[in-house]
Design an enzyme around this catalytic site. Sequence first.
Site, PDB file in Angstrom:
ATOM      1  N   HIS A 277       1.020  -1.804   0.083  1.00  0.00           N
ATOM      2  CA  HIS A 277      -0.198  -0.102   0.114  1.00  0.00           C
ATOM      3  C   HIS A 277       1.203   1.663   0.002  1.00  0.00           C
ATOM      4  O   HIS A 277       0.726   2.262   0.429  1.00  0.00           O
ATOM      5  CB  HIS A 277      -1.244   0.031   1.561  1.00  0.00           C
ATOM      6  CG  HIS A 277      -0.140   0.085   2.237  1.00  0.00           C
ATOM      7  ND1 HIS A 277       0.907  -0.874   3.020  1.00  0.00           N
ATOM      8  CD2 HIS A 277      -0.221   0.697   3.821  1.00  0.00           C
ATOM      9  CE1 HIS A 277       0.851  -0.569   4.012  1.00  0.00           C
ATOM     10  NE2 HIS A 277       0.177   0.690   4.875  1.00  0.00           N
ATOM     11  N   CYS A 278       2.159   1.121  -0.557  1.00  0.00           N
ATOM     12  CA  CYS A 278       3.211   2.752   0.279  1.00  0.00           C
ATOM     13  C   CYS A 278       3.648   2.596  -1.238  1.00  0.00           C
ATOM     14  O   CYS A 278       4.331   3.331  -1.221  1.00  0.00           O
ATOM     15  CB  CYS A 278       4.466   2.230   1.127  1.00  0.00           C
ATOM     16  SG  CYS A 278       2.455   2.661   2.633  1.00  0.00           S
ATOM     17  N   ILE A 279       4.639   1.328  -1.116  1.00  0.00           N
ATOM     18  CA  ILE A 279       5.806   2.148  -2.324  1.00  0.00           C
ATOM     19  C   ILE A 279       5.293   2.198  -3.803  1.00  0.00           C
ATOM     20  O   ILE A 279       6.187   3.087  -4.016  1.00  0.00           O
ATOM     21  CB  ILE A 279       6.822   1.043  -1.997  1.00  0.00           C
ATOM     22  CG1 ILE A 279       7.323   0.642  -0.690  1.00  0.00           C
ATOM     23  CG2 ILE A 279       7.659   1.172  -2.799  1.00  0.00           C
ATOM     24  CD1 ILE A 279       8.970  -0.682   0.307  1.00  0.00           C
TER      25      ILE A 279
END
Length: 447
Positions: A277-279
Amino acid sequence: MDPHQNSRPDLLAALEARTAKAGVIGLGYVGLPLAMSIARAGFTVLGFDIDPDKISHIDAHKSYIDAVPDAVLAQEHSAGRFAATCDFARLAECDVIAICVPTPLTRHRDPDLSYVENTCRLIAETLRPGQLIVLESTTYPGTTEEVMKPILEATGLVAGRDFYLGYSPEREDPGNRDFETSTIPKVVAGDGEQASELMKAFYGAVVKTIVPVSGTRTAEAVKLTENVFRAVNIALVNELKLVYDAMGIDIWEVIDAAKTKPFGYMPFYPGPGLGGHCIPIDPFYLTWKSREFDQPTRFIELAGEINTAMPRHIIERLAEALDRKSGVALSRARVLIIGLAYKKNVPDIRESPSLRLMEILLERSAEVAYHDAFIAEVPRTREYGHLKGRRSVDLTQAIVSGFDAVVIATDHDQIDYAALASWAPLLIDTRNAFARRDIVSERIVKA
């Protein structure tokens, strides 16, 4: 006399006495562990989610998040320190409200803040003096001040006088047993001096170490910097993989040797693409915001291009290997993907490159199946709804040998790699899973 002038001292006293009630909006991978940490610190916590199934699981003391054991959930729920609801009118009960909702990208890779905006509108319906509203979702610098504050101040209440705003980026790492929410240093910032004081009091009671910064924009930038750093370095090693592969050099051997240097080097590893969900998402929040200041982000955008292109590179390597080793065209091949999750040993498919691999294979008319003990069935996703309902197949000799190729997309630990090496006619290893286990076979192709 200003009727609201005592709201901050009252809230500060309640935080210090741990009599303040906390609300957590969004009970997913970030929100539920955060709610447990707040409850274990001695606060009463009310969790909010739009999904009634999550509330039912919580009421039954059945955790759906790997980082929160059933026993911990049961303990806090039974003790009355934690409850969950779909009734957002109960936000009025909460003195502190932490927002842990998704911040995805649109199809044009622009920030989608609709979840944050809609959540703020819900909070505004019951906003009262003396509340601290905190955003934990990853976003671009300026969101707290430019997006949240106007929505909340439309009520007539004023930030910094009637209610208080803060930002504290989540730092969860699904599957990492070495850390939990309360032991990961927490960056905290408030919109103004009084809000900052409240942020330090609240999170200082919940986590072991807080890292105060000067303002919410800085805190928002911290989170982006952490993930841009990873995205760029993963892109670099993915590019090196392509270069070294053309030279007949094993990138994994290079990294293993390079990381023996005790200074000036940090190992990053190639793969079939970026997931989580981030990178894959956060760097684009910064590139989007930078346009407002006429600042180019060529380095970040190039990294995004490289990482986004990796699934197609894997499929090309697969097609070449099929043609060379068995004479089977990709369009007639049966391909088994090992691992649907974006990282090993977790049941999380957010932005998983395995979904993209499956989509490309279907576009090329291949027959596709997958195995993942953590994910029995492909759920509905924003971009891969057409894959919904596909179910994980068993790993038996009869099933595996019936495929023309097996692609190791996620290297879950419980896989019997030795058995796979003996059963599959062709193996495409994107994670160096076989070499790390000293399994050698001419049927294994690194990609």
